[in-house]
Structure formats: structure tokens, C-alpha cells
Design a protein around this motif. Structure first.
Motif, PDB file in Angstrom:
ATOM      1  N   GLU A  89       0.854  -1.186   0.000  1.00 36.27           N
ATOM      2  CA  GLU A  89       0.000   0.000   0.000  1.00 36.27           C
ATOM      3  C   GLU A  89       0.889   1.234   0.000  1.00 36.27           C
ATOM      4  OE1 GLU A  89      -1.839  -0.668   3.751  1.00 36.27           O
ATOM      5  OE2 GLU A  89      -3.260  -2.152   2.982  1.00 36.27           O
ATOM      6  N   ALA A  90       0.309   2.367  -0.395  1.00 36.13           N
ATOM      7  CA  ALA A  90       1.048   3.626  -0.291  1.00 36.13           C
ATOM      8  C   ALA A  90       0.757   4.212   1.090  1.00 36.13           C
ATOM      9  CB  ALA A  90       0.609   4.590  -1.380  1.00 36.13           C
ATOM     10  N   GLY A  91       1.809   4.520   1.855  1.00 34.53           N
ATOM     11  CA  GLY A  91       1.619   5.125   3.171  1.00 34.53           C
ATOM     12  C   GLY A  91       1.249   6.598   3.043  1.00 34.53           C
ATOM     13  N   ASP A  92       0.968   7.245   4.185  1.00 36.03           N
ATOM     14  CA  ASP A  92       0.604   8.667   4.181  1.00 36.03           C
ATOM     15  C   ASP A  92       1.705   9.528   3.551  1.00 36.03           C
ATOM     16  OD1 ASP A  92      -1.585   7.839   5.489  1.00 36.03           O
ATOM     17  OD2 ASP A  92      -0.847   8.359   7.498  1.00 36.03           O
ATOM     18  N   ASP A  93       2.955   9.084   3.738  1.00 36.87           N
ATOM     19  CA  ASP A  93       4.087   9.845   3.195  1.00 36.87           C
ATOM     20  C   ASP A  93       4.393   9.451   1.749  1.00 36.87           C
ATOM     21  OD1 ASP A  93       4.942   7.280   3.622  1.00 36.87           O
ATOM     22  OD2 ASP A  93       6.684   7.795   4.848  1.00 36.87           O
ATOM     23  N   GLY A  94       3.536   8.586   1.161  1.00 42.37           N
ATOM     24  CA  GLY A  94       3.749   8.172  -0.229  1.00 42.37           C
ATOM     25  C   GLY A  94       4.702   7.006  -0.363  1.00 42.37           C
ATOM     26  N   ARG A  95       5.410   6.670   0.739  1.00 40.74           N
ATOM     27  CA  ARG A  95       6.323   5.517   0.678  1.00 40.74           C
ATOM     28  C   ARG A  95       5.536   4.228   0.863  1.00 40.74           C
ATOM     29  NH1 ARG A  95      11.805   5.935   1.435  1.00 40.74           N
ATOM     30  NH2 ARG A  95      11.920   4.436   3.142  1.00 40.74           N
ATOM     31  N   PRO A  96       6.095   3.103   0.370  1.00 39.01           N
ATOM     32  CA  PRO A  96       5.313   1.867   0.432  1.00 39.01           C
ATOM     33  C   PRO A  96       5.187   1.291   1.835  1.00 39.01           C
ATOM     34  CG  PRO A  96       7.499   1.432  -0.424  1.00 39.01           C
ATOM     35  CD  PRO A  96       7.391   2.923  -0.295  1.00 39.01           C
ATOM     36  N   VAL A  97       4.071   0.638   2.060  1.00 40.21           N
ATOM     37  CA  VAL A  97       3.857  -0.127   3.289  1.00 40.21           C
ATOM     38  C   VAL A  97       3.637  -1.568   2.839  1.00 40.21           C
ATOM     39  CG1 VAL A  97       2.321  -0.507   5.256  1.00 40.21           C
ATOM     40  CG2 VAL A  97       2.794   1.835   4.465  1.00 40.21           C
ATOM     41  N   ALA A  98       4.487  -2.476   3.321  1.00 43.69           N
ATOM     42  CA  ALA A  98       4.365  -3.887   2.924  1.00 43.69           C
ATOM     43  C   ALA A  98       3.437  -4.599   3.899  1.00 43.69           C
ATOM     44  CB  ALA A  98       5.745  -4.548   2.928  1.00 43.69           C
ATOM     45  N   VAL A  99       2.502  -5.362   3.358  1.00 39.32           N
ATOM     46  CA  VAL A  99       1.520  -6.058   4.193  1.00 39.32           C
ATOM     47  C   VAL A  99       1.817  -7.554   4.156  1.00 39.32           C
ATOM     48  CG1 VAL A  99      -0.942  -6.473   4.588  1.00 39.32           C
ATOM     49  CG2 VAL A  99      -0.188  -4.304   3.558  1.00 39.32           C
ATOM     50  N   GLN A 100       1.951  -8.150   5.336  1.00 40.20           N
ATOM     51  CA  GLN A 100       2.140  -9.602   5.436  1.00 40.20           C
ATOM     52  C   GLN A 100       1.008 -10.205   6.265  1.00 40.20           C
ATOM     53  OE1 GLN A 100       5.985  -8.761   7.194  1.00 40.20           O
ATOM     54  NE2 GLN A 100       6.877 -10.421   5.986  1.00 40.20           N
ATOM     55  N   SER A 101       0.742 -11.457   6.002  1.00 30.87           N
ATOM     56  CA  SER A 101      -0.264 -12.189   6.761  1.00 30.87           C
ATOM     57  C   SER A 101       0.483 -13.250   7.566  1.00 30.87           C
ATOM     58  CB  SER A 101      -1.229 -12.838   5.768  1.00 30.87           C
ATOM     59  OG  SER A 101      -2.162 -13.607   6.425  1.00 30.87           O
ATOM     60  N   ALA A 102       0.314 -13.244   8.903  1.00 33.14           N
ATOM     61  CA  ALA A 102       1.173 -14.093   9.737  1.00 33.14           C
ATOM     62  C   ALA A 102       0.361 -15.036  10.614  1.00 33.14           C
ATOM     63  CB  ALA A 102       2.049 -13.211  10.626  1.00 33.14           C
ATOM     64  N   PHE A 103       1.022 -16.099  11.059  1.00 30.17           N
ATOM     65  CA  PHE A 103       0.438 -17.079  11.989  1.00 30.17           C
ATOM     66  C   PHE A 103      -0.942 -17.526  11.522  1.00 30.17           C
ATOM     67  CE2 PHE A 103       3.423 -14.759  14.817  1.00 30.17           C
ATOM     68  CZ  PHE A 103       4.304 -15.803  14.979  1.00 30.17           C
ATOM     69  N   ALA A 104      -0.926 -18.248  10.397  1.00 30.59           N
ATOM     70  CA  ALA A 104      -2.165 -18.802   9.833  1.00 30.59           C
ATOM     71  C   ALA A 104      -3.217 -17.717   9.650  1.00 30.59           C
ATOM     72  CB  ALA A 104      -2.689 -19.927  10.708  1.00 30.59           C
TER      73      ALA A 104
END
Ligand code: FAD
Length: 325
Positions: A123-138
Motif C-alpha cells: 500500500e502507499a503510506g501517508d508519506d507516499g512511501r510503500p507499506v508492505a503487508v504480510q499475513s502471519a500465523f495462519a
């Protein structure tokens, strides 16, 4: 906006859908540029442009193909370094195969940056830099990671997003590199093409139908294959089914098999051991058929049928046929 480098996965010259997904994600926080490690096939360049790649960097050197990952890292680091000098690099996206994750990690070290692997979204963060999203622990937790410093390097799982076209006329830049001897330490001596099954590649597939010990024997995989073919799906198997010799190891899903992240995962006769979940927990919708209502896999399921798969799967197939006729 600055450039986002996307490492192109194009075995035999054909750009994979996962690369088009990366180009789509890249546009959320920058201007996509593709790095291709083979001759620039005009159809591939056109396709990369159709999905928004403004520049296609071509590293057409056999070393990039004949050796393990180090020359790929050399190539990406070279292109990234050039963009960094002019302050024009917002991030690097790679796929999520073992090789691609290896490349991502090594590149991050070279760039003095952080790396996030197995991302299921960017996703694009508020500052325009990327935010990586992970899904963890099942899939119990969603982890969002920002990069406070350096160039974000993110390895993204397939099926994170539906590829969207954003046509541009890409500029093609040939990149000459002299690869280090260190990078040529491990040569690939042969490649064996996967036997064509007519079904999608397991790790890329948007639908996976998987069977486990509950099938009771190799012949029952015909039920799984029938549903898979009706849905245009890949076939997966638990380790118990593979160890019993019912299906090839190349189809095993889990900690010691492949990792899948489809839109739809249908598990029949699989209990949901933690080692199996490790390979499928980021699936978007999970459908389960199991005769034991207490089977742990139901904890992950969006829809579940408690019943004998030998009765349920044929009815499932009939219903698909009925709705399509
Ligand atoms: P079971 O656990 O035996 O489950 C069978 C299920 O089928 C049961 O829930 C049962 O209720 C159901 N069932 C039975 N008959 C029917 C029927 N007629 N209709 C409907 N349901 C029925 N496993 C993996 O899958 N992938 C891995 O990569 C992996 N790596 C491993 C690594 C290590 C180091 C270790 C120790 C284990 C690993 N395992 C892996 C094994 C894992 O722990 C489980 O043993 C395995 O996943 C079990 O497979 P299963 O669910 O098919 O079988």
C-alpha cells in the motif's frame, strides 16, 4: 514520483501474471520500470508497457541466466544504483519464489536497505512511501511494515492484486554489466522443463484444489482433478498424500513443499496441520471438506462442509456442471 524497479519473471520469454501484478502494485507508490534478464522480446516489452512499465531495462547477458542468483543481484544493483544517484528510486519489487526472495534479500544488503518477503499486498503510506503487508500465523495477524530508511525491497506473493492495464510506450535501455567472478560461483548445468499438465502453475494459480490423506488412495485424486479442471485450478496435495505416493512431491503444499496464495483454496481430506497451513495460510477464501467437524483446518475456513469427500466432491462437480449448463 520516483521509479519502482520490478524484477520481471519471464521464463521462455513469456511474462508471468505475477510480474503484471507487481507492475500494478508499483504504480501505487511510484513509476514502474521493469528489469528483464534476457533479450528484449518485442511482445514482452509491449506487454510490460501495457501494464505501466515506463522503462524496460534489458540485461541481455547469458551470465544472468547461466548462474544462480548472484548475477541477477548484480544487474538489479547496477540499475538501482544508477537511479539512486539521481534520487529517483522509490523501491524494488520482486516475486516470491525462493530465487526471487534470495535476490531481494541480497539486493537489500547491497543497498543498505530493509527487505520484506512474502508480502500479500503493498500500500502507499501517508508519506507516499510503500507499506508492505504480510499475513502471519495462519492469517491470524496482519503485519504492516514501513521502511524508515533506505530503498524498500519487497518480495510479493502471487495473486496479491488483479493486474490492471495502464498503457505507456516504454523506453528500452540496454544495460551492459561485467559480472563479478564471485557472482559466477554456481553455474546452472541443466534445466528440466516441468511436465505440462494443462493446469496452471501451482504457485501462480488463482484457484487451488488440494487433497490429503482423507482421500484414502491415489485413485481418489481423480475427484480432486475433476473439480480442479472445472474451476481452471491447479492441484495441490498434503505431505501425507505425497508421502503415501498418491501424488507427486511437486504438488506438495506446506513448509516442505510449495507456498500458494490463491484467491480460492479448496482443501478436501486435509486436517490443517501447522506445516500444511504454512503453505496456504494467505489464501483469500478457503473452502474445506472434512468429515471431522473438529479438524483444525476449519479454523481457517470461510466455508466448510462436514462430510465424506467421496460424496461431497461429486455433488460439487455436478452442481458446477448444472450451473454452467
Ligand atoms: P491427516 O492429518 O491424517 O488428515 C486427514 C484428514 O482427512 C482428517 O482431518 C480427516 O478427518 C479427514 N478425512 C478422512 N477421511 C475423510 C473423508 N472420507 N472425507 C472427508 N475428510 C476425511 N504437511 C504438509 O501438508 N505439507 C508440508 O510441507 C509438511 N511439511 C512438514 C514438515 C515437517 C518437518 C513435519 C514434521 C511435518 C510436515 N508435514 C507437512 C506433515 C504434517 O504435520 C501433517 O502430518 C500432514 O499435513 C497431514 O496431512 P493430511 O492433513 O493429509 O493428513
Amino acid at each position: 514520483m520516483s521509479h519502482v524497479l520490478v524484477l520481471v519473471d519471464a521464463p521462455e520469454g513469456e511474462v508471468r501474471k505475477s510480474t503484471l501484478e507487481l507492475l500494478t502494485l508499483a504504480r501505487r507508490f511510484g513509476r514502474p520500470a521493469a528489469v528483464v534478464l534476457q533479450a528484449a522480446d518485442p511482445a514482452a516489452v509491449e506487454q510490460l508497457g501495457r501494464y505501466g512499465a515506463e522503462t524496460v531495462y534489458v540485461v541481455d547477458d547469458p551470465a544472468a541466466r547461466d548462474f544462480l542468483v548472484a548475477p541477477t543481484v548484480d544487474a538489479l544493483a547496477r540499475v538501482a544504483g544508477g537511479l539512486l544517484k539521481s534520487g529517483d528510486l522509490a523501491g524494488v519489487l520482486t516475486g516470491s519464489s525462493p530465487d526471487a526472495k534470495d535476490v531481494a534479500a541480497r539486493l537489500a544488503v547491497r543497498l543498505g536497505s530493509g527487505v520484506v518477503t512474502d508480502a500479500v499486498n503493498v500500500e502507499a503510506g501517508d508519506d507516499g512511501r510503500p507499506v508492505a503487508v504480510q499475513s502471519a500465523f495462519a492469517a491470524s495477524y496482519v503485519v504492516r511494515s514501513r521502511f524508515p530508511a533506505g530503498v524498500p525491497v519487497i518480495a510479493v506473493k502471487p495473486n496479491a492484486v488483479t493486474p490492471e492495464e495502464a498503457p505507456v510506450e516504454p523506453a528500452v535501455e540496454q544495460v551492459q554489466i561485467s559480472f563479478t567472478d564471485l557472482g559466477k560461483g554456481a553455474r546452472i548445468t541443466s534445466r528440466t522443463p516441468r511436465e505440462a499438465s494443462g493446469r496452471p502453475e501451482l504457485t501462480d494459480a488463482s484457484v487451488v484444489v488440494a487433497g490429503g490423506r482423507g482421500l484414502g488412495g491415489a485413485e481418489a485424486f481423480a475427484l480432486i482433478e475433476r473439480v480442479a479442471d472445472q474451476l481452471g485450478a491447479a492441484v495441490g496435495a498434503s505431505r501425507a498424500a505425497v508421502d503415501a505416493g498418491w501424488y507427486p512431491h511437486s504438488h506438495q503444499i506446506g513448509q516442505t513443499g510449495k507456498t500458494v496464495s490463491p484467491q480460492l483454496y479448496l482443501a478436501a481430506g486435509i486436517s490443517g496441520a501447522i506445516q500444511h497451513r504454512a503453505g496456504m495460510q494467505t489464501s483469500k477464501t478457503v473452502v474445506v471438506v472434512n468429515k471431522d467437524p473438529d479438524a483444525p483446518i476449519f479454523e481457517l475456513s470461510d466455508f466448510g462442509v462436514v462430510g465424506d469427500l467421496h460424496a461431497v466432491l461429486p455433488q460439487f462437480s455436478q452442481e458446477i456442471d448444472r450451473r454452467r449448463s
